[in-house]
Design a protein around this motif. Sequence first.
Motif, PDB file in Angstrom:
ATOM      1  N   CYS A 179       7.117   5.900  -8.843  1.00  0.00           N
ATOM      2  CA  CYS A 179       5.757   6.054  -8.674  1.00  0.00           C
ATOM      3  C   CYS A 179       4.840   5.814  -9.513  1.00  0.00           C
ATOM      4  CB  CYS A 179       6.126   7.069  -7.956  1.00  0.00           C
ATOM      5  SG  CYS A 179       4.846   8.489  -7.309  1.00  0.00           S
TER       6      CYS A 179
ATOM      7  N   SER B 162       1.143  -1.251   0.131  1.00  0.00           N
ATOM      8  CA  SER B 162      -0.164  -0.431  -0.160  1.00  0.00           C
ATOM      9  C   SER B 162       0.878   1.218  -0.130  1.00  0.00           C
ATOM     10  CB  SER B 162      -0.994  -0.044   1.614  1.00  0.00           C
ATOM     11  OG  SER B 162      -0.109   0.323   2.391  1.00  0.00           O
ATOM     12  N   ASP B 163       1.928   0.919   0.232  1.00  0.00           N
ATOM     13  CA  ASP B 163       2.758   2.654   0.633  1.00  0.00           C
ATOM     14  C   ASP B 163       3.885   2.499  -0.857  1.00  0.00           C
ATOM     15  OD1 ASP B 163       5.287   2.144   2.201  1.00  0.00           O
ATOM     16  OD2 ASP B 163       4.858   0.435   2.676  1.00  0.00           O
ATOM     17  N   LEU B 164       4.602   3.203  -0.971  1.00  0.00           N
ATOM     18  CA  LEU B 164       5.469   3.898  -2.427  1.00  0.00           C
ATOM     19  C   LEU B 164       6.532   3.146  -2.059  1.00  0.00           C
ATOM     20  CD1 LEU B 164       5.401   4.279  -5.503  1.00  0.00           C
ATOM     21  CD2 LEU B 164       6.237   6.790  -4.498  1.00  0.00           C
TER      22      LEU B 164
ATOM     23  N   GLN C 275      -1.415  10.332  -3.041  1.00  0.00           N
ATOM     24  CA  GLN C 275      -2.121   9.192  -1.869  1.00  0.00           C
ATOM     25  C   GLN C 275      -3.738   9.051  -2.070  1.00  0.00           C
ATOM     26  OE1 GLN C 275      -0.647   7.953   1.550  1.00  0.00           O
ATOM     27  NE2 GLN C 275      -1.865   6.913   1.517  1.00  0.00           N
TER      28      GLN C 275
ATOM     29  N   SER D 239       8.272   9.536  -0.397  1.00  0.00           N
ATOM     30  CA  SER D 239       7.416   9.410   0.506  1.00  0.00           C
ATOM     31  C   SER D 239       7.164  11.232   0.228  1.00  0.00           C
ATOM     32  CB  SER D 239       8.358   9.880   1.977  1.00  0.00           C
ATOM     33  OG  SER D 239       7.028  10.501   2.969  1.00  0.00           O
TER      34      SER D 239
ATOM     35  N   ARG E  60      -2.718   1.134  -9.038  1.00  0.00           N
ATOM     36  CA  ARG E  60      -3.716   1.881  -8.150  1.00  0.00           C
ATOM     37  C   ARG E  60      -4.365   2.323  -8.596  1.00  0.00           C
ATOM     38  NH1 ARG E  60      -2.486   3.009  -3.008  1.00  0.00           N
ATOM     39  NH2 ARG E  60      -3.977   5.215  -3.278  1.00  0.00           N
TER      40      ARG E  60
ATOM     41  N   GLU F  24       4.314  10.075  -2.678  1.00  0.00           N
ATOM     42  CA  GLU F  24       3.500   9.398  -1.967  1.00  0.00           C
ATOM     43  C   GLU F  24       2.233  10.335  -1.159  1.00  0.00           C
ATOM     44  OE1 GLU F  24       1.696   6.334   1.581  1.00  0.00           O
ATOM     45  OE2 GLU F  24       4.066   6.386   0.721  1.00  0.00           O
TER      46      GLU F  24
ATOM     47  N   TRP G 205       3.333   2.048  -9.202  1.00  0.00           N
ATOM     48  CA  TRP G 205       2.505   2.477  -8.172  1.00  0.00           C
ATOM     49  C   TRP G 205       0.948   3.058  -8.418  1.00  0.00           C
ATOM     50  CZ3 TRP G 205       1.053   6.175  -4.641  1.00  0.00           C
ATOM     51  CH2 TRP G 205       0.453   6.209  -3.423  1.00  0.00           C
TER      52      TRP G 205
END
Length: 153
Positions: free
Chosen positions: A37, A3-5, A115, A108, A44, A111, A40
């Motif tokens: 990214c 779930s997190d990058l 997000q 971070s 998603r 994300e 990702w």
Amino acid sequence: MSSDLWSFALNVYARPGVEDACLRLQTAGANVCLLLCGLWLEQRAVTCDEQRVSLLRTLTEPWDAEVVQPLRTLRMQWKTRAVDDAVLKGMREQIKSHELEAERALLSRLEGVAQAWARNAAGSTTWLEELAGAAASPNRDALQVLRVAATGT
């Protein structure tokens, strides 16, 4: 799928062929953190549009130029000399650690911006091409390696 990058990026990067594909794309001028990214976001099912691509680039470019690249350049400059110099080898490892931490901070930040972008049924499979820019066309096979690796996360 992670779930997190950061976790996603580590999982993808560890897959066979990904490091080589990333280095080829990086040599061609693409930013690997930005590509990870993009992967990702594709996983998603987030829609890619010019405004989002621009926002991610605007966030990435100064951090990469002012933080990541100077660390990478210094690390690479010391590569040959560090083979025979234990002190320099240790310092080079510290620089490598700082470079990795700078990339983690960038992921971070990316994300944090991305997000909240809603998923949708159609999604988008154009993030990699858009974020790779000029490096995309001659390296379509490298982008495909990334996509295949991401499906296994």
